[in-house]
Write a protein that holds these residues in place. Structure first.
Motif, mmCIF file in Angstrom:
data_model
loop_
_atom_site.group_PDB
_atom_site.id
_atom_site.type_symbol
_atom_site.label_atom_id
_atom_site.label_comp_id
_atom_site.label_asym_id
_atom_site.label_seq_id
_atom_site.Cartn_x
_atom_site.Cartn_y
_atom_site.Cartn_z
ATOM 1 N N CYS A 1 63.249 63.009 10.364
ATOM 2 C CA CYS A 1 61.850 63.852 10.494
ATOM 3 C C CYS A 1 61.311 64.227 8.933
ATOM 4 N N GLY A 2 61.842 63.748 8.018
ATOM 5 C CA GLY A 2 61.315 64.135 6.639
ATOM 6 C C GLY A 2 61.339 65.830 6.275
ATOM 7 N N GLU A 3 62.495 66.411 7.130
ATOM 8 C CA GLU A 3 62.603 68.005 6.917
ATOM 9 C C GLU A 3 62.915 68.283 5.447
ATOM 10 N N ASN A 4 63.430 67.544 4.636
ATOM 11 C CA ASN A 4 63.473 67.799 3.184
ATOM 12 C C ASN A 4 62.396 67.653 2.353
ATOM 13 N N GLY A 5 61.193 67.460 2.884
ATOM 14 C CA GLY A 5 59.890 67.090 2.288
ATOM 15 C C GLY A 5 59.765 65.813 1.798
ATOM 16 N N GLU A 6 60.457 64.815 2.501
ATOM 17 C CA GLU A 6 60.402 63.404 1.854
ATOM 18 C C GLU A 6 59.085 62.825 2.238
ATOM 19 N N TYR A 7 58.419 63.416 3.458
ATOM 20 C CA TYR A 7 57.237 62.786 3.918
ATOM 21 C C TYR A 7 56.365 63.848 4.993
ATOM 22 N N HIS A 8 55.120 63.777 4.704
ATOM 23 C CA HIS A 8 54.230 64.945 5.703
ATOM 24 C C HIS A 8 53.340 63.747 6.576
ATOM 25 N N SER A 9 52.663 64.300 7.386
ATOM 26 C CA SER A 9 52.064 63.353 8.469
ATOM 27 C C SER A 9 51.144 64.141 9.388
ATOM 28 N N PHE A 10 50.071 63.396 9.662
ATOM 29 C CA PHE A 10 48.912 63.982 10.594
ATOM 30 C C PHE A 10 48.796 63.362 11.852
ATOM 31 N N VAL A 11 49.243 64.062 13.129
ATOM 32 C CA VAL A 11 49.137 63.531 14.102
ATOM 33 C C VAL A 11 47.735 63.361 14.823
ATOM 34 N N ILE A 12 47.536 61.814 15.376
ATOM 35 C CA ILE A 12 46.380 61.629 15.715
ATOM 36 C C ILE A 12 46.381 61.316 17.213
ATOM 37 N N GLU A 13 47.370 61.281 17.916
ATOM 38 C CA GLU A 13 47.456 60.958 19.493
ATOM 39 C C GLU A 13 48.795 60.975 19.912
ATOM 40 N N GLY A 14 48.597 61.719 21.265
ATOM 41 C CA GLY A 14 49.933 62.036 21.955
ATOM 42 C C GLY A 14 49.311 62.963 23.189
ATOM 43 N N PRO A 15 50.683 63.278 23.991
ATOM 44 C CA PRO A 15 50.291 63.860 25.285
ATOM 45 C C PRO A 15 49.783 65.358 25.301
ATOM 46 N N ILE A 16 49.786 65.701 24.173
ATOM 47 C CA ILE A 16 48.933 67.238 24.125
ATOM 48 C C ILE A 16 47.524 67.209 23.760
ATOM 49 N N PHE A 17 46.995 65.893 23.370
ATOM 50 C CA PHE A 17 45.573 65.808 23.031
ATOM 51 C C PHE A 17 45.056 64.820 24.184
ATOM 52 N N ASP A 18 43.706 65.184 24.373
ATOM 53 C CA ASP A 18 42.862 64.516 25.150
ATOM 54 C C ASP A 18 42.114 63.172 24.845
ATOM 55 N N PHE A 19 42.524 62.928 23.678
ATOM 56 C CA PHE A 19 41.813 61.604 23.190
ATOM 57 C C PHE A 19 42.518 61.285 21.758
ATOM 58 N N LYS A 20 42.404 60.128 21.233
ATOM 59 C CA LYS A 20 42.990 59.966 19.885
ATOM 60 C C LYS A 20 41.836 60.157 18.904
ATOM 61 N N ILE A 21 42.369 60.786 17.743
ATOM 62 C CA ILE A 21 41.460 61.158 16.339
ATOM 63 C C ILE A 21 41.675 59.814 15.532
#
Length: 240
Positions: A179-199
């Protein structure tokens, strides 16, 4: 009207806060009043994620949850004052809980709890102490999609910036936390069940930036170290 306790969501725009929010929604124990995001006051971007303000606005719009913007000045103790003042404001408005997507960083949680306690607010941690490989698999199984917006050059090649986090990416980087919890990477979520469309976003290449971090040794002495991060130059194609 509801008698559920009110809660604000600490929101970075990344996968951990998104997965934690998904769980919170399904548990249906809280009234989600708002999400809040800290932006650098000069750049209007999210800290080390370097995500522009407009991208977080797009997520909030499609979550259907109001966004509270908090702007961080570059001065000593600014973050602690900013957040403590915000938590006190929440308390005065009848909100007594804040959700975080933290998984296992004890020092970070202790710091959050110190600020929360001073304002009479309780922290909620839906992902706390869970096995991170299980969490990233759950993220994939729920059909979330998240773009790699920042990677630590010590662990991940810059070619991955702008790509989706995928099972193959995780399997090809067994030396990092899934999960990159140690800061190895970061992300931006564009789609998923909590959104009503894909960014929709586009990556216009990568750039690098060096960051200075301060850590305390067991004897209490403070040391600085520098890390080179690669970033994806993301462009927001569709906001609504």
């Amino acid at each position: 009207m509801t008698n559920k306790p009110k809660i604000s969501i600490s929101w970075s725009g990344g996968k951990d806060s998104a997965l934690a929010l998904h769980r919170l929604i399904n548990q249906d124990e809280f009234e989600i009043v708002e999400i809040h995001t800290v932006f650098e006051s000069d750049t209007k971007r999210v800290g080390i994620h370097n995500i522009p303000e407009a991208f977080i606005e797009a997520q909030a719009e499609k979550l259907g949850i109001p966004l509270k913007k908090l702007y961080l000045e570059k001065r000593p103790m600014a973050y602690q004052k900013l957040m403590t003042d915000y938590y006190k404001q929440l308390k005065s408005e009848g909100e007594e809980h804040v959700m975080f997507g933290d998984i296992f960083l004890e020092d970070l949680k202790d710091f959050r709890e110190m600020m929360l306690k001073s304002a009479g607010i309780k922290g909620v941690y839906p992902l706390w102490k869970e096995y991170t490989k299980n969490l990233i698999n759950e993220f994939f199984e729920l059909d979330f999609q998240s773009v790699l917006c920042a990677v630590d050059s010590k662990f991940i090649d810059q070619k991955y910036c702008g790509r989706l986090i995928s099972p193959s990416f995780i399997n090809n980087h067994l030396d990092i936390d899934p999960c990159g919890e140690n800061g190895e990477y970061h992300s931006f979520v564009i789609e998923g069940p909590i959104f009503d469309f894909k960014i929709k976003v586009n990556s216009n290449g990568t750039y690098s930036q060096q960051h200075t971090f301060k850590v305390k040794d067991e004897d209490g002495s403070e040391k600085e170290f520098k890390e080179l991060f690669y970033y994806s130059d993301l462009e927001l194609l569709l906001k609504s």
